[in-house]
Design a protein around this motif. Structure first.
Motif, PDB file in Angstrom:
ATOM      1  N   PHE A  16       0.829  -1.196   0.000  1.00  0.00           N
ATOM      2  CA  PHE A  16       0.000   0.000   0.000  1.00  0.00           C
ATOM      3  C   PHE A  16       0.866   1.249   0.000  1.00  0.00           C
ATOM      4  O   PHE A  16       1.766   1.391   0.817  1.00  0.00           O
ATOM      5  CB  PHE A  16      -0.906   0.011   1.233  1.00  0.00           C
ATOM      6  CG  PHE A  16      -1.811   1.195   1.282  1.00  0.00           C
ATOM      7  CD1 PHE A  16      -2.930   1.272   0.486  1.00  0.00           C
ATOM      8  CD2 PHE A  16      -1.534   2.260   2.126  1.00  0.00           C
ATOM      9  CE1 PHE A  16      -3.762   2.364   0.517  1.00  0.00           C
ATOM     10  CE2 PHE A  16      -2.362   3.363   2.181  1.00  0.00           C
ATOM     11  CZ  PHE A  16      -3.485   3.419   1.370  1.00  0.00           C
ATOM     12  N   LYS A  17       0.562   2.139  -0.918  1.00  0.00           N
ATOM     13  CA  LYS A  17       1.216   3.447  -0.960  1.00  0.00           C
ATOM     14  C   LYS A  17       0.137   4.513  -0.793  1.00  0.00           C
ATOM     15  O   LYS A  17      -0.925   4.434  -1.406  1.00  0.00           O
ATOM     16  CB  LYS A  17       1.925   3.670  -2.302  1.00  0.00           C
ATOM     17  CG  LYS A  17       3.030   2.682  -2.577  1.00  0.00           C
ATOM     18  CD  LYS A  17       4.217   2.960  -1.717  1.00  0.00           C
ATOM     19  CE  LYS A  17       5.340   2.009  -2.102  1.00  0.00           C
ATOM     20  NZ  LYS A  17       6.421   1.986  -1.192  1.00  0.00           N
ATOM     21  N   VAL A  18       0.399   5.512   0.033  1.00  0.00           N
ATOM     22  CA  VAL A  18      -0.555   6.591   0.259  1.00  0.00           C
ATOM     23  C   VAL A  18      -0.600   7.488  -0.976  1.00  0.00           C
ATOM     24  O   VAL A  18       0.454   7.915  -1.459  1.00  0.00           O
ATOM     25  CB  VAL A  18      -0.159   7.415   1.502  1.00  0.00           C
ATOM     26  CG1 VAL A  18      -1.095   8.588   1.704  1.00  0.00           C
ATOM     27  CG2 VAL A  18      -0.135   6.529   2.726  1.00  0.00           C
ATOM     28  N   PRO A  19      -1.808   7.751  -1.497  1.00  0.00           N
ATOM     29  CA  PRO A  19      -1.890   8.642  -2.658  1.00  0.00           C
ATOM     30  C   PRO A  19      -1.365  10.043  -2.322  1.00  0.00           C
ATOM     31  O   PRO A  19      -1.598  10.549  -1.234  1.00  0.00           O
ATOM     32  CB  PRO A  19      -3.388   8.699  -2.966  1.00  0.00           C
ATOM     33  CG  PRO A  19      -3.993   7.558  -2.239  1.00  0.00           C
ATOM     34  CD  PRO A  19      -3.087   7.237  -1.092  1.00  0.00           C
ATOM     35  N   PHE A  20      -0.665  10.652  -3.238  1.00  0.00           N
ATOM     36  CA  PHE A  20      -0.091  11.997  -3.099  1.00  0.00           C
ATOM     37  C   PHE A  20       0.940  12.083  -1.977  1.00  0.00           C
ATOM     38  O   PHE A  20       1.170  13.146  -1.409  1.00  0.00           O
ATOM     39  CB  PHE A  20      -1.181  13.053  -2.896  1.00  0.00           C
ATOM     40  CG  PHE A  20      -2.253  13.014  -3.934  1.00  0.00           C
ATOM     41  CD1 PHE A  20      -1.985  13.395  -5.234  1.00  0.00           C
ATOM     42  CD2 PHE A  20      -3.530  12.582  -3.614  1.00  0.00           C
ATOM     43  CE1 PHE A  20      -2.973  13.348  -6.208  1.00  0.00           C
ATOM     44  CE2 PHE A  20      -4.525  12.537  -4.576  1.00  0.00           C
ATOM     45  CZ  PHE A  20      -4.248  12.917  -5.881  1.00  0.00           C
ATOM     46  N   GLY A  21       1.554  10.976  -1.625  1.00  0.00           N
ATOM     47  CA  GLY A  21       2.612  10.968  -0.617  1.00  0.00           C
ATOM     48  C   GLY A  21       2.126  11.450   0.734  1.00  0.00           C
ATOM     49  O   GLY A  21       1.043  11.079   1.185  1.00  0.00           O
ATOM     50  N   PRO A  22       2.884  12.311   1.397  1.00  0.00           N
ATOM     51  CA  PRO A  22       2.480  12.767   2.732  1.00  0.00           C
ATOM     52  C   PRO A  22       1.425  13.879   2.709  1.00  0.00           C
ATOM     53  O   PRO A  22       0.928  14.279   3.752  1.00  0.00           O
ATOM     54  CB  PRO A  22       3.782  13.292   3.334  1.00  0.00           C
ATOM     55  CG  PRO A  22       4.585  13.731   2.155  1.00  0.00           C
ATOM     56  CD  PRO A  22       4.226  12.776   1.045  1.00  0.00           C
ATOM     57  N   LEU A  24      -1.801  13.942   1.593  1.00  0.00           N
ATOM     58  CA  LEU A  24      -3.139  13.537   2.010  1.00  0.00           C
ATOM     59  C   LEU A  24      -3.261  13.370   3.535  1.00  0.00           C
ATOM     60  O   LEU A  24      -4.202  13.891   4.131  1.00  0.00           O
ATOM     61  CB  LEU A  24      -3.549  12.255   1.286  1.00  0.00           C
ATOM     62  CG  LEU A  24      -5.008  11.892   1.337  1.00  0.00           C
ATOM     63  CD1 LEU A  24      -5.865  12.971   0.705  1.00  0.00           C
ATOM     64  CD2 LEU A  24      -5.234  10.562   0.627  1.00  0.00           C
ATOM     65  N   PRO A  25      -2.323  12.692   4.200  1.00  0.00           N
ATOM     66  CA  PRO A  25      -2.416  12.633   5.668  1.00  0.00           C
ATOM     67  C   PRO A  25      -2.285  14.000   6.339  1.00  0.00           C
ATOM     68  O   PRO A  25      -2.947  14.268   7.346  1.00  0.00           O
ATOM     69  CB  PRO A  25      -1.257  11.723   6.073  1.00  0.00           C
ATOM     70  CG  PRO A  25      -0.957  10.919   4.869  1.00  0.00           C
ATOM     71  CD  PRO A  25      -1.288  11.777   3.701  1.00  0.00           C
ATOM     72  N   LEU A  26      -1.458  14.883   5.782  1.00  0.00           N
ATOM     73  CA  LEU A  26      -1.310  16.221   6.362  1.00  0.00           C
ATOM     74  C   LEU A  26      -2.600  17.029   6.224  1.00  0.00           C
ATOM     75  O   LEU A  26      -2.992  17.746   7.150  1.00  0.00           O
ATOM     76  CB  LEU A  26      -0.146  16.962   5.710  1.00  0.00           C
ATOM     77  CG  LEU A  26       1.243  16.468   6.088  1.00  0.00           C
ATOM     78  CD1 LEU A  26       2.310  17.173   5.251  1.00  0.00           C
ATOM     79  CD2 LEU A  26       1.496  16.667   7.551  1.00  0.00           C
ATOM     80  N   VAL A  27      -3.262  16.915   5.080  1.00  0.00           N
ATOM     81  CA  VAL A  27      -4.543  17.606   4.895  1.00  0.00           C
ATOM     82  C   VAL A  27      -5.579  17.044   5.860  1.00  0.00           C
ATOM     83  O   VAL A  27      -6.369  17.788   6.452  1.00  0.00           O
ATOM     84  CB  VAL A  27      -5.014  17.499   3.427  1.00  0.00           C
ATOM     85  CG1 VAL A  27      -6.444  17.967   3.265  1.00  0.00           C
ATOM     86  CG2 VAL A  27      -4.082  18.284   2.523  1.00  0.00           C
ATOM     87  N   GLY A  28      -5.595  15.731   6.033  1.00  0.00           N
ATOM     88  CA  GLY A  28      -6.534  15.108   6.967  1.00  0.00           C
ATOM     89  C   GLY A  28      -6.289  15.557   8.397  1.00  0.00           C
ATOM     90  O   GLY A  28      -7.229  15.877   9.129  1.00  0.00           O
ATOM     91  N   ALA A  29      -5.029  15.586   8.811  1.00  0.00           N
ATOM     92  CA  ALA A  29      -4.716  16.042  10.163  1.00  0.00           C
ATOM     93  C   ALA A  29      -5.024  17.527  10.318  1.00  0.00           C
ATOM     94  O   ALA A  29      -5.531  17.961  11.357  1.00  0.00           O
ATOM     95  CB  ALA A  29      -3.242  15.780  10.470  1.00  0.00           C
ATOM     96  N   GLY A  30      -4.745  18.298   9.283  1.00  0.00           N
ATOM     97  CA  GLY A  30      -5.032  19.731   9.341  1.00  0.00           C
ATOM     98  C   GLY A  30      -6.514  20.032   9.402  1.00  0.00           C
ATOM     99  O   GLY A  30      -6.939  21.034   9.986  1.00  0.00           O
ATOM    100  N   SER A  31      -7.335  19.178   8.813  1.00  0.00           N
ATOM    101  CA  SER A  31      -8.781  19.397   8.857  1.00  0.00           C
ATOM    102  C   SER A  31      -9.356  19.165  10.256  1.00  0.00           C
ATOM    103  O   SER A  31     -10.470  19.599  10.537  1.00  0.00           O
ATOM    104  CB  SER A  31      -9.487  18.491   7.853  1.00  0.00           C
ATOM    105  OG  SER A  31      -9.406  17.139   8.263  1.00  0.00           O
ATOM    106  N   CYS A  32      -8.616  18.511  11.111  1.00  0.00           N
ATOM    107  CA  CYS A  32      -9.076  18.300  12.493  1.00  0.00           C
ATOM    108  C   CYS A  32      -8.987  19.583  13.319  1.00  0.00           C
ATOM    109  O   CYS A  32      -9.732  19.750  14.290  1.00  0.00           O
ATOM    110  CB  CYS A  32      -8.262  17.208  13.164  1.00  0.00           C
ATOM    111  SG  CYS A  32      -8.513  15.586  12.436  1.00  0.00           S
TER     112      CYS A  32
END
Length: 82
Positions: A16-22, A24-32
């Motif tokens: 498994f590779k995360v789409p768009f590298g780091p 997508l997780p940064l946007v998800g964490a930032g949306s919190c």
């Protein structure tokens, strides 16, 4: 603490590779952050207290006394250790 398992999994087993590298997780964490800002202070305090209690229990459970205390708590609430 974030557990980094990339060094423990062989390269041929990384499926498994995360789409768009780091990004997508940064946007998800930032949306919190906007969601946390809108919460009442009492809810944040209760969440912080629960986090602190869980962290202390996790640290204390690593000692022999802590293991005995955890076993007593599990017995009291009727839960078995998995």
């Amino acid at each position: 603490m974030i557990v980094d398992l990339t060094n423990t999994v062989p390269d041929d087993r990384t499926y498994f590779k995360v789409p768009f590298g780091p990004l997508l997780p940064l946007v998800g964490a930032g949306s919190c952050i906007p969601m946390l800002v809108t919460l009442p202070l009492s809810v944040l305090a209760a969440g912080g207290a629960a986090l602190l209690a869980g962290t202390l229990f996790f640290v204390i459970e690593d000692t022999p006394e802590g293991e005995r205390a955890a076993a007593e708590i599990r017995e009291f609430i009727g839960k078995e250790r998995r």
